[in-house]
Design a protein around this motif. Structure first.
Motif, PDB file in Angstrom:
ATOM      1  N   LEU A 151      33.396 -69.111-100.945  1.00 49.56           N
ATOM      2  CA  LEU A 151      33.054 -67.719-100.639  1.00 49.56           C
ATOM      3  C   LEU A 151      34.150 -67.163 -99.737  1.00 49.56           C
ATOM      4  CD1 LEU A 151      30.891 -65.377-100.595  1.00 49.56           C
ATOM      5  CD2 LEU A 151      30.099 -66.380 -98.448  1.00 49.56           C
ATOM      6  N   GLY A 159      33.387 -62.206-100.599  1.00 44.72           N
ATOM      7  CA  GLY A 159      32.061 -62.056-101.207  1.00 44.72           C
ATOM      8  C   GLY A 159      31.879 -60.782-102.024  1.00 44.72           C
ATOM      9  N   GLN A 160      32.931 -59.992-102.199  1.00 46.86           N
ATOM     10  CA  GLN A 160      32.779 -58.689-102.857  1.00 46.86           C
ATOM     11  C   GLN A 160      32.567 -58.817-104.363  1.00 46.86           C
ATOM     12  OE1 GLN A 160      32.585 -55.742-100.819  1.00 46.86           O
ATOM     13  NE2 GLN A 160      32.237 -57.598 -99.643  1.00 46.86           N
ATOM     14  N   ILE A 183      34.756 -69.684 -96.408  1.00 45.59           N
ATOM     15  CA  ILE A 183      36.056 -70.076 -95.833  1.00 45.59           C
ATOM     16  C   ILE A 183      36.588 -69.032 -94.844  1.00 45.59           C
ATOM     17  CG2 ILE A 183      36.743 -71.652 -97.676  1.00 45.59           C
ATOM     18  CD1 ILE A 183      38.340 -69.392 -98.965  1.00 45.59           C
ATOM     19  N   ALA A 232      45.431 -67.109 -97.897  1.00 46.37           N
ATOM     20  CA  ALA A 232      44.436 -66.743 -98.920  1.00 46.37           C
ATOM     21  C   ALA A 232      43.347 -65.825 -98.372  1.00 46.37           C
ATOM     22  CB  ALA A 232      43.809 -68.008 -99.497  1.00 46.37           C
ATOM     23  N   VAL A 261      42.921 -50.417-105.539  1.00 46.63           N
ATOM     24  CA  VAL A 261      42.034 -51.585-105.602  1.00 46.63           C
ATOM     25  C   VAL A 261      40.693 -51.192-104.973  1.00 46.63           C
ATOM     26  CG1 VAL A 261      41.656 -53.970-104.868  1.00 46.63           C
ATOM     27  CG2 VAL A 261      43.967 -53.201-105.453  1.00 46.63           C
ATOM     28  N   ARG A 283      36.696 -56.075 -96.809  1.00 49.62           N
ATOM     29  CA  ARG A 283      36.173 -57.444 -96.893  1.00 49.62           C
ATOM     30  C   ARG A 283      36.915 -58.296 -97.920  1.00 49.62           C
ATOM     31  NH1 ARG A 283      33.410 -58.981 -92.787  1.00 49.62           N
ATOM     32  NH2 ARG A 283      32.909 -60.779 -94.091  1.00 49.62           N
ATOM     33  N   GLY A 319      40.659 -64.245-102.937  1.00 51.88           N
ATOM     34  CA  GLY A 319      39.497 -63.991-103.788  1.00 51.88           C
ATOM     35  C   GLY A 319      39.901 -63.306-105.081  1.00 51.88           C
ATOM     36  N   SER A 320      40.827 -62.357-104.985  1.00 54.87           N
ATOM     37  CA  SER A 320      41.273 -61.646-106.186  1.00 54.87           C
ATOM     38  C   SER A 320      42.013 -62.589-107.134  1.00 54.87           C
ATOM     39  CB  SER A 320      42.186 -60.478-105.784  1.00 54.87           C
ATOM     40  OG  SER A 320      42.686 -59.852-106.935  1.00 54.87           O
ATOM     41  N   LEU A 367      39.635 -65.252-108.588  1.00 56.86           N
ATOM     42  CA  LEU A 367      38.669 -64.747-109.570  1.00 56.86           C
ATOM     43  C   LEU A 367      39.320 -64.536-110.933  1.00 56.86           C
ATOM     44  CD1 LEU A 367      35.718 -63.775-109.865  1.00 56.86           C
ATOM     45  CD2 LEU A 367      36.535 -61.462-109.362  1.00 56.86           C
ATOM     46  N   ALA A 382      41.962 -56.682-112.681  1.00 53.90           N
ATOM     47  CA  ALA A 382      42.373 -56.610-111.273  1.00 53.90           C
ATOM     48  C   ALA A 382      43.879 -56.379-111.171  1.00 53.90           C
ATOM     49  CB  ALA A 382      41.985 -57.894-110.550  1.00 53.90           C
ATOM     50  N   GLU A 383      44.271 -55.676-110.114  1.00 55.16           N
ATOM     51  CA  GLU A 383      45.674 -55.305-109.941  1.00 55.16           C
ATOM     52  C   GLU A 383      46.541 -56.460-109.431  1.00 55.16           C
ATOM     53  OE1 GLU A 383      43.112 -53.537-108.844  1.00 55.16           O
ATOM     54  OE2 GLU A 383      43.313 -51.489-109.602  1.00 55.16           O
ATOM     55  N   LEU A 416      41.749 -75.584-103.567  1.00 56.43           N
ATOM     56  CA  LEU A 416      41.595 -74.359-102.781  1.00 56.43           C
ATOM     57  C   LEU A 416      42.935 -73.622-102.805  1.00 56.43           C
ATOM     58  CD1 LEU A 416      40.195 -72.818-100.271  1.00 56.43           C
ATOM     59  CD2 LEU A 416      41.345 -74.525 -98.865  1.00 56.43           C
TER      60      LEU A 416
END
Ligand SMILES: Cc1cc2nc3c(=O)[nH]c(=O)nc-3n(C[C@H](O)[C@H](O)[C@H](O)COP(=O)(O)OP(=O)(O)OC[C@H]3O[C@@H](n4cnc5c(N)ncnc54)[C@H](O)[C@@H]3O)c2cc1C
Length: 279
Positions: free
Chosen positions: A31, A34-35, A54, A74, A101, A109, A114-115, A118, A123-124, A166
């Motif tokens: 996590l 979380g968005q 994290i 990250a 974005v 957040r 995360g981007s 995922l 996503a940009e 990770l």
């Protein structure tokens, strides 16, 4: 809907994160901001046994200027990237892209890790990494490895990061003064995921990298388009037309926003606008 039950861990070091990830019985998922993950859990599209938060791992924070590269932890949030003078000076393409974005509340957040972790096709930032020829530092119990962006994104929500690994850093080359960058996207509303978009980086030898997003199962480089554009200091209407014809190399995929044919049309529009706005 609310998320199904899960266990929650908040380690404070990379080694503690890796120890949790190595335990198959825990069925861990990382996590970050979380968005994306929290809505996915609420919609029951994700159902991890243990959420590994994290956000308390200080080793994943910070933006560092190295000799030839910029290293981004990250857990660096979009809003930190927006405010960073290192990013403004050395990674101008990121600054061009960030206002598109999502929305300010999500950028407060959401994180770069995360981007990238995922790999949403629309996503940009994955396309930024492809255009800049960046790499991703991935860490597991077996050590640290560098994965080039060109081989990192595998498909919808699928990357080269294994379940026991990770993402620890994003590494981007510093921009040179003769480099030029372009970006354009079309979205139904500002802040929505793009229907199609493109990131472009041209080097001082006039070689060029063109990365589309929102058009296929992942962010992708258009190598035939790149061949046609490489060597041009400016882009005449004829060159742009040839480049637009070359987007037929892409296997366009429709989504809830647009058919494959509409995606190709929009990709050609954003390509022309990005090329004309190169700076
Ligand atoms: C309304 C809305 C609009 C949005 N619009 C856009 C948009 O236009 N463009 C865009 O790019 N995004 C958009 N987003 C998504 C947003 O940018 C997310 O914040 C981002 O995609 C995920 O970042 P996060 O830090 O929140 O990650 P999380 O949601 O916490 O995690 C996302 C995934 O990445 C994994 N992960 C996280 N960190 C790591 C790591 N260090 N190593 C390995 N895996 C990791 C997680 O396990 C999870 O699978 C939107 C979101 C919303 C809710």
């Amino acid at each position: 809907m609310k998320a199904p039950d899960f266990n929650y861990e908040k380690p404070t070091s990379i080694s503690d994160v890796l120890a949790l990830l190595a335990n198959d019985e825990l069925d861990c998922q990382l996590l970050a901001g979380g968005q994306s993950l929290m809505p996915m859990m609420n919609f029951r599209m994700a159902n991890p046994g243990t959420l590994v938060d994290i956000s308390g791992v200080s080793e994943l924070a910070g933006i560092t200027e190295c000799t030839d590269t910029i290293e981004i932890g990250a857990m660096v949030r979009y809003c930190e990237l927006e405010q960073s003078t290192i990013i403004k000076t050395h990674c101008p393409l990121i600054n061009l892209v960030l206002p598109y974005v999502a929305h300010a509340a999500i950028r407060n957040r959401g994180t770069i890790g995360g981007s990238i972790g995922l790999s949403d096709p629309a996503a940009e930032l994955p396309a930024v990494l492809l255009a800049l020829d960046g790499s991703i530092e991935v860490t597991s119990g077996n050590g640290v490895r560098l994965e080039p962006a060109s081989s990192f994104f595998k498909g919808v929500y699928e990357t080269a990061c294994e379940p026991d690994e990770l993402i620890t850093k994003i590494i981007l080359p510093k921009a040179h003064s003769q480099q030029k960058f372009g970006f354009h996207e079309v979205a139904r509303r500002h802040g929505d995921y793009a229907m199609a978009g493109v990131c472009i980086a041209q080097d001082s030898d006039l070689s060029i990298r063109v990365a589309f997003f929102g058009v296929a199962d992942k962010a992708i480089r258009a190598t035939n388009v790149e061949k046609l554009l490489s060597g041009s200091a400016s882009f005449s209407q004829d060159v742009i037309k040839d480049a637009q014809n070359a987007t037929s190399e892409i296997e366009f995929e429709g989504d809830m926003n647009a058919s494959p044919e509409a995606k190709q049309h929009i990709a050609n529009v954003v390509l022309e606008r990005a090329l004309k706005g190169m700076k």
